[in-house]
Design a protein around this motif. Sequence first.
Motif, PDB file in Angstrom:
ATOM      1  N   VAL A  31       0.848  -1.198   0.000  1.00  0.00           N
ATOM      2  CA  VAL A  31       0.000   0.000   0.000  1.00  0.00           C
ATOM      3  C   VAL A  31       0.885   1.251   0.000  1.00  0.00           C
ATOM      4  O   VAL A  31       1.847   1.332   0.772  1.00  0.00           O
ATOM      5  CB  VAL A  31      -0.925   0.000   1.236  1.00  0.00           C
ATOM      6  CG1 VAL A  31      -1.550   1.356   1.459  1.00  0.00           C
ATOM      7  CG2 VAL A  31      -1.987  -1.075   1.087  1.00  0.00           C
ATOM      8  N   CYS A  32       0.556   2.199  -0.853  1.00  0.00           N
ATOM      9  CA  CYS A  32       1.293   3.466  -0.926  1.00  0.00           C
ATOM     10  C   CYS A  32       1.311   4.152   0.440  1.00  0.00           C
ATOM     11  O   CYS A  32       0.279   4.292   1.075  1.00  0.00           O
ATOM     12  CB  CYS A  32       0.629   4.382  -1.952  1.00  0.00           C
ATOM     13  SG  CYS A  32       1.330   6.035  -1.983  1.00  0.00           S
ATOM     14  N   ILE A  33       2.507   4.573   0.871  1.00  0.00           N
ATOM     15  CA  ILE A  33       2.578   5.221   2.190  1.00  0.00           C
ATOM     16  C   ILE A  33       2.538   6.750   2.095  1.00  0.00           C
ATOM     17  O   ILE A  33       2.535   7.431   3.100  1.00  0.00           O
ATOM     18  CB  ILE A  33       3.844   4.795   2.963  1.00  0.00           C
ATOM     19  CG1 ILE A  33       5.102   5.111   2.178  1.00  0.00           C
ATOM     20  CG2 ILE A  33       3.787   3.318   3.324  1.00  0.00           C
ATOM     21  CD1 ILE A  33       6.361   4.966   3.002  1.00  0.00           C
ATOM     22  N   ARG A  34       2.523   7.266   0.869  1.00  0.00           N
ATOM     23  CA  ARG A  34       2.399   8.725   0.728  1.00  0.00           C
ATOM     24  C   ARG A  34       1.256   9.071  -0.224  1.00  0.00           C
ATOM     25  O   ARG A  34       1.457   9.754  -1.232  1.00  0.00           O
ATOM     26  CB  ARG A  34       3.716   9.316   0.228  1.00  0.00           C
ATOM     27  CG  ARG A  34       4.804   9.243   1.296  1.00  0.00           C
ATOM     28  CD  ARG A  34       6.157   9.475   0.710  1.00  0.00           C
ATOM     29  NE  ARG A  34       6.284  10.818   0.156  1.00  0.00           N
ATOM     30  CZ  ARG A  34       7.274  11.189  -0.624  1.00  0.00           C
ATOM     31  NH1 ARG A  34       8.200  10.331  -0.972  1.00  0.00           N
ATOM     32  NH2 ARG A  34       7.340  12.408  -1.069  1.00  0.00           N
ATOM     33  N   PRO A  35       0.050   8.592   0.088  1.00  0.00           N
ATOM     34  CA  PRO A  35      -1.067   8.809  -0.834  1.00  0.00           C
ATOM     35  C   PRO A  35      -1.434  10.292  -0.939  1.00  0.00           C
ATOM     36  O   PRO A  35      -1.244  11.045   0.006  1.00  0.00           O
ATOM     37  CB  PRO A  35      -2.207   8.018  -0.207  1.00  0.00           C
ATOM     38  CG  PRO A  35      -1.882   7.968   1.244  1.00  0.00           C
ATOM     39  CD  PRO A  35      -0.373   7.941   1.338  1.00  0.00           C
ATOM     40  N   VAL A  61      -5.019   8.849  -4.005  1.00  0.00           N
ATOM     41  CA  VAL A  61      -4.326   8.402  -5.212  1.00  0.00           C
ATOM     42  C   VAL A  61      -2.932   7.942  -4.778  1.00  0.00           C
ATOM     43  O   VAL A  61      -2.248   8.663  -4.060  1.00  0.00           O
ATOM     44  CB  VAL A  61      -4.191   9.564  -6.219  1.00  0.00           C
ATOM     45  CG1 VAL A  61      -3.435   9.124  -7.451  1.00  0.00           C
ATOM     46  CG2 VAL A  61      -5.566  10.089  -6.587  1.00  0.00           C
ATOM     47  N   PRO A  62      -2.509   6.744  -5.191  1.00  0.00           N
ATOM     48  CA  PRO A  62      -1.154   6.317  -4.808  1.00  0.00           C
ATOM     49  C   PRO A  62      -0.131   7.249  -5.437  1.00  0.00           C
ATOM     50  O   PRO A  62      -0.278   7.639  -6.591  1.00  0.00           O
ATOM     51  CB  PRO A  62      -1.050   4.902  -5.384  1.00  0.00           C
ATOM     52  CG  PRO A  62      -2.082   4.833  -6.451  1.00  0.00           C
ATOM     53  CD  PRO A  62      -3.176   5.781  -6.074  1.00  0.00           C
ATOM     54  N   CYS A  63       0.884   7.608  -4.673  1.00  0.00           N
ATOM     55  CA  CYS A  63       1.867   8.550  -5.208  1.00  0.00           C
ATOM     56  C   CYS A  63       2.541   7.974  -6.452  1.00  0.00           C
ATOM     57  O   CYS A  63       2.971   8.693  -7.325  1.00  0.00           O
ATOM     58  CB  CYS A  63       2.882   8.933  -4.148  1.00  0.00           C
ATOM     59  SG  CYS A  63       4.047   7.639  -3.705  1.00  0.00           S
ATOM     60  N   GLY A  64       2.593   6.648  -6.535  1.00  0.00           N
ATOM     61  CA  GLY A  64       3.247   6.013  -7.681  1.00  0.00           C
ATOM     62  C   GLY A  64       2.448   6.096  -8.964  1.00  0.00           C
ATOM     63  O   GLY A  64       2.920   5.677 -10.017  1.00  0.00           O
ATOM     64  N   ALA A  65       1.236   6.637  -8.906  1.00  0.00           N
ATOM     65  CA  ALA A  65       0.500   6.860 -10.145  1.00  0.00           C
ATOM     66  C   ALA A  65       1.286   7.831 -11.007  1.00  0.00           C
ATOM     67  O   ALA A  65       1.113   7.898 -12.211  1.00  0.00           O
ATOM     68  CB  ALA A  65      -0.883   7.401  -9.848  1.00  0.00           C
ATOM     69  N   ASP A 103       7.473   8.865 -11.220  1.00  0.00           N
ATOM     70  CA  ASP A 103       8.726   9.206 -10.584  1.00  0.00           C
ATOM     71  C   ASP A 103       8.766   8.966  -9.085  1.00  0.00           C
ATOM     72  O   ASP A 103       9.795   9.116  -8.460  1.00  0.00           O
ATOM     73  CB  ASP A 103       9.036  10.684 -10.829  1.00  0.00           C
ATOM     74  CG  ASP A 103      10.045  10.825 -11.931  1.00  0.00           C
ATOM     75  OD1 ASP A 103      10.573   9.780 -12.332  1.00  0.00           O
ATOM     76  OD2 ASP A 103      10.297  11.949 -12.362  1.00  0.00           O
ATOM     77  N   SER A 104       7.642   8.616  -8.541  1.00  0.00           N
ATOM     78  CA  SER A 104       7.566   8.560  -7.097  1.00  0.00           C
ATOM     79  C   SER A 104       8.488   7.511  -6.488  1.00  0.00           C
ATOM     80  O   SER A 104       8.736   6.468  -7.047  1.00  0.00           O
ATOM     81  CB  SER A 104       6.149   8.248  -6.702  1.00  0.00           C
ATOM     82  OG  SER A 104       6.149   7.734  -5.415  1.00  0.00           O
ATOM     83  N   LYS A 105       8.978   7.801  -5.301  1.00  0.00           N
ATOM     84  CA  LYS A 105       9.916   6.892  -4.673  1.00  0.00           C
ATOM     85  C   LYS A 105       9.370   6.309  -3.365  1.00  0.00           C
ATOM     86  O   LYS A 105      10.123   5.805  -2.557  1.00  0.00           O
ATOM     87  CB  LYS A 105      11.245   7.595  -4.402  1.00  0.00           C
ATOM     88  CG  LYS A 105      11.973   7.973  -5.669  1.00  0.00           C
ATOM     89  CD  LYS A 105      12.342   6.756  -6.499  1.00  0.00           C
ATOM     90  CE  LYS A 105      13.028   7.135  -7.793  1.00  0.00           C
ATOM     91  NZ  LYS A 105      12.102   7.663  -8.797  1.00  0.00           N
ATOM     92  N   CYS A 106       8.087   6.375  -3.125  1.00  0.00           N
ATOM     93  CA  CYS A 106       7.530   5.683  -1.957  1.00  0.00           C
ATOM     94  C   CYS A 106       7.780   4.193  -2.190  1.00  0.00           C
ATOM     95  O   CYS A 106       7.517   3.690  -3.276  1.00  0.00           O
ATOM     96  CB  CYS A 106       6.044   6.023  -1.812  1.00  0.00           C
ATOM     97  SG  CYS A 106       4.926   4.648  -1.549  1.00  0.00           S
ATOM     98  N   PRO A 107       8.356   3.482  -1.204  1.00  0.00           N
ATOM     99  CA  PRO A 107       8.829   2.122  -1.508  1.00  0.00           C
ATOM    100  C   PRO A 107       7.786   1.187  -2.154  1.00  0.00           C
ATOM    101  O   PRO A 107       8.107   0.558  -3.161  1.00  0.00           O
ATOM    102  CB  PRO A 107       9.301   1.605  -0.145  1.00  0.00           C
ATOM    103  CG  PRO A 107       9.648   2.841   0.614  1.00  0.00           C
ATOM    104  CD  PRO A 107       8.695   3.900   0.148  1.00  0.00           C
ATOM    105  N   PRO A 108       6.562   1.086  -1.632  1.00  0.00           N
ATOM    106  CA  PRO A 108       5.621   0.168  -2.300  1.00  0.00           C
ATOM    107  C   PRO A 108       5.330   0.567  -3.750  1.00  0.00           C
ATOM    108  O   PRO A 108       5.265  -0.293  -4.630  1.00  0.00           O
ATOM    109  CB  PRO A 108       4.350   0.275  -1.448  1.00  0.00           C
ATOM    110  CG  PRO A 108       4.817   0.741  -0.129  1.00  0.00           C
ATOM    111  CD  PRO A 108       5.982   1.639  -0.406  1.00  0.00           C
ATOM    112  N   CYS A 109       5.171   1.868  -3.999  1.00  0.00           N
ATOM    113  CA  CYS A 109       4.897   2.305  -5.374  1.00  0.00           C
ATOM    114  C   CYS A 109       6.122   2.073  -6.249  1.00  0.00           C
ATOM    115  O   CYS A 109       6.011   1.654  -7.394  1.00  0.00           O
ATOM    116  CB  CYS A 109       4.515   3.777  -5.399  1.00  0.00           C
ATOM    117  SG  CYS A 109       2.887   4.093  -4.719  1.00  0.00           S
ATOM    118  N   ALA A 110       7.315   2.352  -5.705  1.00  0.00           N
ATOM    119  CA  ALA A 110       8.542   2.161  -6.475  1.00  0.00           C
ATOM    120  C   ALA A 110       8.708   0.688  -6.832  1.00  0.00           C
ATOM    121  O   ALA A 110       9.086   0.340  -7.942  1.00  0.00           O
ATOM    122  CB  ALA A 110       9.743   2.659  -5.672  1.00  0.00           C
TER     123      ALA A 110
HETATM  124 ZN   LIG Z   1       3.307   5.668  -3.056  1.00  0.00          ZN
END
Ligand SMILES: [Zn+2]
Length: 537
Positions: free
Chosen positions: A33-37, A55-59, A62-69
Motif C-alpha cells: 500500500v502506498c505510504i504517501r497517498p 491516489v497512490p503517489c506512484g500513479a 517518478d515517485s519513490k515511496c517504496p511500495p509504489c517504487a
Molecule cells: Zn506511493
Amino acid sequence: MTHVHDRALPRAVRQAMPMARDVLEEVAKLHGVCIRPVPLRRLDMVTGKSEIIDVPCGAVLDSKCPPCAKRNRQLRMAQCREGWHLGTEPAITPDEPNEEQRWLVEFRADMQAKRDTAEQAGDDTTDLDAVLSGLDVEINAAGVRGSVTGSAVPKRSRSTRRRQDAPDLPKRKMTNTTLGRTFTSTDGKTYRPSLFVTLTLPSYGKIRDGVPTDPDTYDYRRAARDALHFSKLVDRFVQNLRRVAGYDVQYFAAVEPQKRLAPHLHMAIRGTLPRTEIKQIVAATYHQVWWPQADEARFDGDQLPVWDEEAGYLDPITGEVLATWDEALDSLDEDAEPLHVIRFGDQVDVQGVLAGTPDADQCIRYLSKYLTKSIGDALDDGQAQREHAARMVDALRYEPCSPTCPNWLRYGVQPKNAKPGMQPGRCRSKAHKPEHLGYGGRRVLVSRKWSNKTLAEHRQDRRTWVLEALGQANEPTDPHRYIWRPLPAGDANVPPLAVRLLRTVAERQRWRAHLRELEARAAGQDPSATEDMGRAA
Ligand SMILES: [Zn+2]
Ligand SMILES: [Zn+2]
C-alpha cells in the motif's frame, strides 16, 4: 484541531506515537500500500456522489515511496522482458487521440491547484513540484507538444538551420522492420541475439573511490552541463544507431548514477550489430547546445533584473529591457559557438545476449536495479562523497536547465515565458535538486515499438494500475465520469494519514480475500491453498 488533542495526551504516549506511525508504514509496505497517498476529492457525475479518494503517489511514475517504487519496478521488468527478443513484428495501432492526454492534463491541472494552495498556505511544495514535473514528462510522452503551463509555440525556423551534421558513419539501406536478424546453427537451431550496451560520460578529472582526487581541477561545470543534456545525447545515439543498423532499432534503457555521480545508461537493444560498429557510433555521436552564453554572470547578488508588467525584465540600473529568449537566440550569429557540446566517454561496454538465457534475465534485473532510487541516492554516506555531491549541486545552481529556467536572468536574458518573481539560483526544476544532480529526464526510456502490446494496451496497463489502486478496477473507464478536485492543505475532511493507511490496508486485505475466494471457486479448491497467488496479485 488535532494539535489540541495531541497536547492533551500524556507525554509518554506522544513520544510513542512516531513509533506507531513507523509500524503502520511497515504494515502498509507489507501489503504493497502506498505510504504517501495524495488525497483528492472525486465527484461522480453519474451518481452525484462526492468522496475523498487517495491516489497512490506512484500513479506518477517518478515517485519513490517504496511500495509504489517496487510496483513500478515490477511493471518495468515485465515490460523489458516482453520486448527484448520479439520474434514477430509488434502490432502498433495508430495513436488514439487524446483520451489519455486529456486525462493527464486534467489531472495536472488539479495537482497544480493543489500545489498553489499549499504554497499560499506556506507549506512545503517539494513533493508536489516533483509530481508536477513528472506529470509534464508523462504528458509530453503521451504526445502533447510543449508544456501545459507554457504556450506551445512551433519550433523556430532558425534552429533547423543549425541542424547538426550527420556524423561520418556507415549507413545501411533502411528496411521496414523492428526485428533483429536471427542465426541458424548447423544443427538447425535458431538463435535470436540481442545487445546489452552500457554508455558513460567522459572524465572530468581523476576519480578515486567515487570522488575527485583534486576537487579544484575537477571540471564540475562540464559535469553539470553533461548531466543536464544527457537525454539529448541519448536521442542522438538512437538516431545514429538506426541509421547504421538499417532497421527500426528498438530499445529499453535505464539511466542510472555512477559512483562519481555522473548519469550513465544501460540499454537493452533488440537485434544485434557488430561490437566495433556500436563503438564507432558511440564515438561519432555528439549533441550541440545552441543557447546564449552562460559563462559570465551579468547580474548577481542584489543587482538582479526587475520585472515590468509591460516590458518584462529590465536591467536594474539602466532600465534597459533585457533580450527575450527568442531575441537572444536570433542574435547568435554564424560564427557563434554552441554553449555546450556533449559526447560519450571512452568506456563502452557491449554484450551479446541470447533470448531466454540466464544472461538475459540478469541484464533485466540489472536494468531495473536503480529504479527505486533517485540519482542522488546512489551516494554512500562518506564525508568525501557528500562534499562531492554538494559541489555538484553548487555547479548546477546557476546553470540554465532549460529555456524557461530563471537562471537566464543572471546572464542578461529573459527566460522563455518569463513571468514575475523569477530569481536566478531559485529554479524549481528537478534537474537542480540534490536527488537528481542535473539529470531531470525520465529514468526509463522505452522506444515506441518495444513490446508486442499495442500502445493502447500499455496505456491501459498504467490506467488500470491507477484505477485498481483507487478501488475502481472493474468499472468501465469512462474518462468523463469523474471530476477530480484537489483538496486544500490541511482540509478538515481529510482524515489523518494513519487512518487512511489503515483503511487502505483493510481494503487491500478484503480485496485479496475476495480474489482468493474467486480463484478457489474456479479451481474447486480449498481457499487457503491459493494464498500465495492472492499475495502475488
Ligand atoms: Zn506511493
Ligand atoms: Zn532551471
